[in-house]
Design a protein around this motif. Structure first.
Motif, PDB file in Angstrom:
ATOM      1  N   PRO A 605       0.922  -1.269  -0.056  1.00 52.58           N
ATOM      2  CA  PRO A 605       0.116   0.027  -0.096  1.00 52.58           C
ATOM      3  C   PRO A 605       0.989   1.459   0.049  1.00 52.58           C
ATOM      4  O   PRO A 605       1.710   1.518   1.006  1.00 52.58           O
ATOM      5  CB  PRO A 605      -0.702  -0.164   1.288  1.00 52.58           C
ATOM      6  N   LEU A 606       0.798   2.094  -1.011  1.00 54.25           N
ATOM      7  CA  LEU A 606       1.237   3.251  -1.108  1.00 54.25           C
ATOM      8  C   LEU A 606       0.335   4.393  -1.181  1.00 54.25           C
ATOM      9  O   LEU A 606      -0.220   4.689  -2.295  1.00 54.25           O
ATOM     10  CB  LEU A 606       2.343   3.555  -2.410  1.00 54.25           C
ATOM     11  N   LEU A 607      -0.238   5.221  -0.193  1.00 52.02           N
ATOM     12  CA  LEU A 607      -1.050   6.172   0.056  1.00 52.02           C
ATOM     13  C   LEU A 607      -0.520   7.472   0.030  1.00 52.02           C
ATOM     14  O   LEU A 607      -1.361   8.510   0.346  1.00 52.02           O
ATOM     15  CB  LEU A 607      -2.048   5.803   1.088  1.00 52.02           C
ATOM     16  N   ASN A 608       0.918   7.678  -0.174  1.00 52.57           N
ATOM     17  CA  ASN A 608       1.356   9.141  -0.059  1.00 52.57           C
ATOM     18  C   ASN A 608       2.300   9.175  -0.581  1.00 52.57           C
ATOM     19  O   ASN A 608       3.162   8.307  -1.253  1.00 52.57           O
ATOM     20  CB  ASN A 608       1.635   9.404   1.357  1.00 52.57           C
ATOM     21  N   THR A 609       2.892  10.456  -1.144  1.00 54.15           N
ATOM     22  CA  THR A 609       3.912  10.857  -2.140  1.00 54.15           C
ATOM     23  C   THR A 609       5.460  10.286  -1.506  1.00 54.15           C
ATOM     24  O   THR A 609       6.399   9.945  -2.253  1.00 54.15           O
ATOM     25  CB  THR A 609       3.918  12.145  -2.441  1.00 54.15           C
ATOM     26  N   GLN A 610       5.470  10.317  -0.333  1.00 54.82           N
ATOM     27  CA  GLN A 610       6.608   9.928   0.398  1.00 54.82           C
ATOM     28  C   GLN A 610       7.003   8.455   0.536  1.00 54.82           C
ATOM     29  O   GLN A 610       8.100   8.033  -0.029  1.00 54.82           O
ATOM     30  CB  GLN A 610       6.734  10.228   1.906  1.00 54.82           C
ATOM     31  N   ALA A 611       5.798   7.785   0.460  1.00 57.28           N
ATOM     32  CA  ALA A 611       5.801   6.098   0.379  1.00 57.28           C
ATOM     33  C   ALA A 611       6.420   5.884  -1.139  1.00 57.28           C
ATOM     34  O   ALA A 611       7.233   5.156  -1.522  1.00 57.28           O
ATOM     35  CB  ALA A 611       4.483   5.548   0.628  1.00 57.28           C
ATOM     36  N   ILE A 612       5.763   6.540  -2.091  1.00 54.98           N
ATOM     37  CA  ILE A 612       5.937   6.367  -3.559  1.00 54.98           C
ATOM     38  C   ILE A 612       7.515   6.651  -3.819  1.00 54.98           C
ATOM     39  O   ILE A 612       8.179   6.042  -4.680  1.00 54.98           O
ATOM     40  CB  ILE A 612       5.082   7.208  -4.381  1.00 54.98           C
ATOM     41  N   THR A 613       7.929   7.975  -3.354  1.00 52.55           N
ATOM     42  CA  THR A 613       9.265   8.305  -3.524  1.00 52.55           C
ATOM     43  C   THR A 613      10.139   7.385  -3.053  1.00 52.55           C
ATOM     44  O   THR A 613      11.349   7.029  -3.523  1.00 52.55           O
ATOM     45  CB  THR A 613       9.521   9.827  -3.000  1.00 52.55           C
ATOM     46  N   HIS A 614       9.903   6.824  -1.765  1.00 49.76           N
ATOM     47  CA  HIS A 614      10.864   5.891  -1.028  1.00 49.76           C
ATOM     48  C   HIS A 614      10.976   4.754  -1.861  1.00 49.76           C
ATOM     49  O   HIS A 614      11.973   4.120  -2.040  1.00 49.76           O
ATOM     50  CB  HIS A 614      10.170   5.731   0.244  1.00 49.76           C
ATOM     51  N   ILE A 615       9.844   4.018  -2.371  1.00 47.45           N
ATOM     52  CA  ILE A 615       9.907   2.828  -3.312  1.00 47.45           C
ATOM     53  C   ILE A 615      10.441   2.836  -4.487  1.00 47.45           C
ATOM     54  O   ILE A 615      11.300   2.139  -5.110  1.00 47.45           O
ATOM     55  CB  ILE A 615       8.575   2.254  -3.299  1.00 47.45           C
ATOM     56  N   THR A 616      10.649   4.113  -5.178  1.00 48.79           N
ATOM     57  CA  THR A 616      11.291   4.507  -6.233  1.00 48.79           C
ATOM     58  C   THR A 616      12.569   4.523  -5.934  1.00 48.79           C
ATOM     59  O   THR A 616      13.494   3.983  -6.792  1.00 48.79           O
ATOM     60  CB  THR A 616      10.680   5.844  -6.768  1.00 48.79           C
ATOM     61  N   GLU A 617      13.239   5.342  -4.920  1.00 47.31           N
ATOM     62  CA  GLU A 617      14.450   5.337  -4.686  1.00 47.31           C
ATOM     63  C   GLU A 617      15.116   3.890  -4.142  1.00 47.31           C
ATOM     64  O   GLU A 617      16.068   3.766  -4.359  1.00 47.31           O
ATOM     65  CB  GLU A 617      14.691   6.027  -3.395  1.00 47.31           C
ATOM     66  N   MET A 618      14.190   2.810  -3.883  1.00 44.66           N
ATOM     67  CA  MET A 618      14.534   1.409  -3.647  1.00 44.66           C
ATOM     68  C   MET A 618      14.759   0.816  -5.068  1.00 44.66           C
ATOM     69  O   MET A 618      15.546  -0.268  -4.972  1.00 44.66           O
ATOM     70  CB  MET A 618      13.653   0.875  -2.737  1.00 44.66           C
ATOM     71  N   GLY A 619      14.307   1.386  -6.042  1.00 47.31           N
ATOM     72  CA  GLY A 619      14.566   0.562  -7.228  1.00 47.31           C
ATOM     73  C   GLY A 619      13.505   0.342  -8.159  1.00 47.31           C
ATOM     74  O   GLY A 619      13.353  -0.233  -9.376  1.00 47.31           O
ATOM     75  N   ALA A 620      12.170   0.919  -7.740  1.00 43.49           N
ATOM     76  CA  ALA A 620      11.008   0.650  -8.501  1.00 43.49           C
ATOM     77  C   ALA A 620      10.761   1.682  -9.874  1.00 43.49           C
ATOM     78  O   ALA A 620      11.241   2.769  -9.322  1.00 43.49           O
ATOM     79  CB  ALA A 620       9.635   1.019  -7.761  1.00 43.49           C
ATOM     80  N   ASN A 621      10.221   1.267 -10.757  1.00 48.15           N
ATOM     81  CA  ASN A 621      10.242   2.195 -11.984  1.00 48.15           C
ATOM     82  C   ASN A 621       8.528   2.636 -11.936  1.00 48.15           C
ATOM     83  O   ASN A 621       8.397   3.416 -13.125  1.00 48.15           O
ATOM     84  CB  ASN A 621      10.540   1.384 -13.158  1.00 48.15           C
ATOM     85  N   GLY A 622       7.767   1.967 -11.175  1.00 51.19           N
ATOM     86  CA  GLY A 622       6.284   2.411 -11.449  1.00 51.19           C
ATOM     87  C   GLY A 622       5.653   1.769  -9.990  1.00 51.19           C
ATOM     88  O   GLY A 622       6.080   1.075  -9.454  1.00 51.19           O
ATOM     89  N   ILE A 623       4.574   2.354  -9.787  1.00 47.53           N
ATOM     90  CA  ILE A 623       3.656   1.921  -8.862  1.00 47.53           C
ATOM     91  C   ILE A 623       2.196   1.735  -9.236  1.00 47.53           C
ATOM     92  O   ILE A 623       1.803   2.231 -10.195  1.00 47.53           O
ATOM     93  CB  ILE A 623       3.785   2.982  -7.523  1.00 47.53           C
TER      94      ILE A 623
END
Length: 756
Positions: A605-623
């Motif tokens: 669950p990614l319900l905020n921009t900080q979570a989306i940014t974090h998982i992108t920094e971990m290596g995700a290309n999309g959510i």
């Protein structure tokens, strides 16, 4: 790490009880952002008090900020994190990856523990979180001892394991039942416990999902070097003290005291289970009743004239709580033993094995001879768990200060860092200079209920002048007041860490289709689908999907990977050139090689921009936006993030469970996929048993294809998983969904609602 006994604290009384009876640490929640939102929880002042008390006694305090947050809630989170930092808590238990990013960037002194809500169930998940800065992982409850030990050994992390308390039917963090049927999300601490409800399944009305309580008892002695966690933040101080005492004694002696077992079952008791700690276990459900039964103490021998007679196996006292099973009734009949007689004499207490007669309340239900009798509340047991606690205000986290005092003929000045206070006064020579020094030290050691502790006093009195104690007291008071005011002005709560800014592109969304049955697509026209997502299984090989152009395929890892050699399957597809993947659990990052094109599924669950940014920094290309989320929040996120996916059609997994819905034993299992229809009287559901996993979905799909036209997502996705779709059904649904037409049979979850 040393073995740690970790107890729950739903309020400060429970915390003091836990520490008194031997807990090494407690975990607790604040008034917001706690997965036990209905516990009393802690105010900032109470948190400060209990951490100061714990640290003074060599104990620890962990704060659970373990819910997922929507975008508008992030600013309020900052003040909560500041409270935790000021209180010097030992760690924060986190589910939301956005909260983790904020802590690492803005509150780096705070330690991160990964909540069981992150559904970590293998070494890959632990290693991913270790790389992301977590020091401890709280494992899924469903794991066996060998799995637990493997994760600890291979990850090198601190590992926390549940040893006692209530169980969820679904893997924690992967239950959407409450949210998608009532709007009250388990991921936000508002679960309505749908697993405890009755359902009609196989022509039987019962509780197919109501779990027994976990109780590892002596098995905890096999968990050396772990944090051993007791569930129960909604329980009172009596329960917390009793269960902590129970496991403290087991850990210290290696033995079980049966009297303490009886005490614990009387205070609160569902039937106990060791779940899957010793391997796969089918005996984990209590199908016939829910809630507290108490300790079985006998069976009714006579029923006459509004009275019952039986011989208790344990002493009972007047006003103890009694419960009796009633044939055909789910909940027992309970009452207080107000009239207690032995040999026709009124008594205050009856000993074990005496024939006891109790008077029933008026309007009692029909009670059968032989019915079980339970002791559900014992005054004697309540007296057995007294605990000491300090006077309120005794313990407080204080900032250590150094103060310099300068005495001259006409003035006295106190200085602390950049703050100074001067008083004007005529001072005469002292008869005993040592008394002046002692008076200064005594006065400045009394900081009262302030947040300061003066640990070092430097006195400069070159003329050996006398200063009255009243002057020292006034000087101290003014200095601390001024210092506190100036400290408040200079202290600022850290802000949210910056996130990337993307240009908001309102392109027409592309289409993704997801399936767990690739063969069905041979008979489906997929020309209008831009990307096909195929969930792999432990038997899939590249040749099974070579009828679909490779550039059009994205492979998906199952959300739960515990059994089967999935790494071998993954490597085979990677070697065959498949570099586009989807993951639905944090461990997917470790299963896949670096620089893989990874898209996050909605089960993270990614319900905020900080979570989306974090998982992108971990290596995700999309959510992928959570199917639990609301339209308003999704719209905010879609306008600020890129490469986003909105699920518009899905049979949402309401439960994703390691507990089998089949009635056969594991030895007799056909291992074939089976489907079961069930109902709670209002709605119908389907339970799918496959690969030792039970998935429960509604009988109608989640669908928002006709409501999502203004969401600027990069992709719209339709899922055909779990249920047994025909090629014709899929073909017709593709046309309807892509046209944005309504479906007659559907539900929309929280999409058009507010979020509890």
């Amino acid at each position: 790490m040393d073995t740690e006994l970790l107890a729950p604290a739903g309020d400060i009384e429970a915390a003091y009880s836990a520490f008194y009876f031997g807990a090494d640490a407690v975990y607790l929640g604040l008034r917001q952002f706690s997965a036990r939102a209905e516990a009393i929880n802690f105010s900032p002042e109470e948190l400060d008090e209990i951490t100061a008390y714990a640290h003074a006694n060599g104990k620890k305090v962990y704060v659970a900020l373990n819910t997922v947050l929507q975008e508008t809630e992030l600013p309020l989170l900052l003040s909560h994190l500041q409270v935790c930092q000021n209180a010097h808590v030992d760690a924060l238990i986190i589910q939301d990856l956005g909260v983790a990013r904020i802590i690492k960037k803005s509150f780096p002194s705070l330690v991160l523990h990964a909540s069981t809500q992150l559904a970590v169930h293998n070494t890959a998940g632990a290693l991913t979180l270790k790389k992301a800065g977590f020091e401890r992982v709280v494992l899924a409850r469903e794991l066996s001892l060998s799995e637990i030990q493997k994760i600890q050994k291979e990850s090198g992390m601190e590992v926390e394991v549940f040893i006692h308390g209530a169980l969820c039917y679904s893997y924690s963090g992967l239950c959407a039942f409450s949210s998608m049927t009532t709007g009250r999300s388990a991921n936000r601490g508002k679960c309505v416990y749908a697993c405890r409800s009755t359902y009609k399944l196989n022509n039987r009305q019962y509780h197919p999902f109501s779990m027994k309580d976990l109780a590892l008892e002596k098995e905890v002695c096999q968990l050396k070097g772990f944090s051993l966690k007791i569930e129960g933040r909604k329980k009172n101080a009596l329960y917390v003290g009793a269960v902590t005492d129970y496991y403290r004694r087991i850990l210290d002696t290696g033995h079980i005291d049966i009297n303490l077992t009886d005490n614990l079952k009387q205070i609160f008791a569902r039937p106990w289970t060791k779940l899957h700690f010793n391997g796969k276990n089918k005996n984990v459900i209590e199908p016939d009743f829910v809630g507290h039964r108490g300790l079985l103490i006998g069976h009714i021998e006579k029923v006459f004239n509004g009275q019952i007679t039986f011989k208790p196996t344990h002493p009972i006292e007047r006003f103890d709580g009694i419960q009796i099973d009633i044939a055909g009734v789910e909940k027992p009949f309970g009452f207080s033993a107000e009239n207690l007689t032995v040999n026709k004499k009124n008594v205050f207490m009856a000993n074990a094995s005496q024939s006891v007669t109790l008077t029933l309340p008026s309007k009692s239900p029909f009670i059968q001879k032989g019915a079980p009798v339970y002791l559900s509340s014992s005054t004697k047991v309540k007296r057995s768990y007294p605990y000491d606690k300090p006077k309120k205000g005794t313990f407080k986290n204080r900032l250590p200060l150094t103060v310099s005092i300068y005495i001259d003929t006409n003035t006295i000045t106190a200085v602390c860092e950049e703050t100074s206070v001067t008083l004007t006064q005529q001072f005469s020579p002292a008869k005993d200079i040592q008394k002046v020094k002692s008076a200064a030290e005594t006065s400045f050691s009394k900081t009262g209920d302030t947040s300061f502790e003066i640990t070092d006093i430097q006195l400069f009195n070159p003329q050996n002048l006398f200063v009255p104690v009243s002057i020292f007291n006034d000087l101290r008071r003014q200095l601390l007041e001024k210092y506190a005011t100036e400290l408040t002005k200079t202290q600022q709560i850290p802000t949210l860490p910056p996130i990337p800014v993307y240009q908001n592109r309102k392109n027409t969304p592309k289409w993704r289709l997801k399936t767990d049955n690739a063969k069905i697509l041979k008979s489906v026209d997929i020309s209008t689908i831009d990307e096909i997502i195929i969930e792999i299984n432990s038997h899939l090989i590249p040749q099974d999907i070579d009828f679909i152009p490779q550039q059009k395929i994205r492979l998906a890892l199952p959300t739960i990977i515990r059994f089967g050699n999935y790494q071998k399957v993954i490597d085979a597809f990677i070697n065959a050139g498949y570099n586009k993947w989807q993951i639905g659990n944090i461990g997917g990052f470790t299963f896949l090689p670096p620089k893989t094109d990874i898209v996050i599924d909605d089960t993270i669950p990614l319900l905020n921009t900080q979570a989306i940014t974090h998982i992108t920094e971990m290596g995700a290309n999309g959510i992928t936006f959570s199917v639990e989320d609301t339209k308003d929040n999704i719209l905010k996120l879609a306008q600020q993030c890129e490469n986003t996916t909105l699920v518009v059609y899905q049979d949402v997994p309401l439960f994703l469970s390691a507990n089998c819905v089949r009635e056969n034993t594991c030895a007799d299992c056909s291992q074939q996929e089976e489907h079961f229809v069930l109902s709670n009287g209002k709605e119908q559901f389907e339970a799918i048993s496959k690969n030792c996993l039970t998935t429960v979905v509604k009988n109608v799909p989640f669908y928002i294809g006709d409501l999502a036209h203004n969401i600027p997502a990069t992709w719209f996705r339709m899922d055909f998983c779990h249920k047994q779709y025909t090629a014709g059904q899929i073909q017709n649904l593709i046309k309807t969904i892509q046209a944005g037409k309504p479906l007659k049979m559907k539900y929309t979850g929280n999409f058009s609602k507010s979020f509890a």
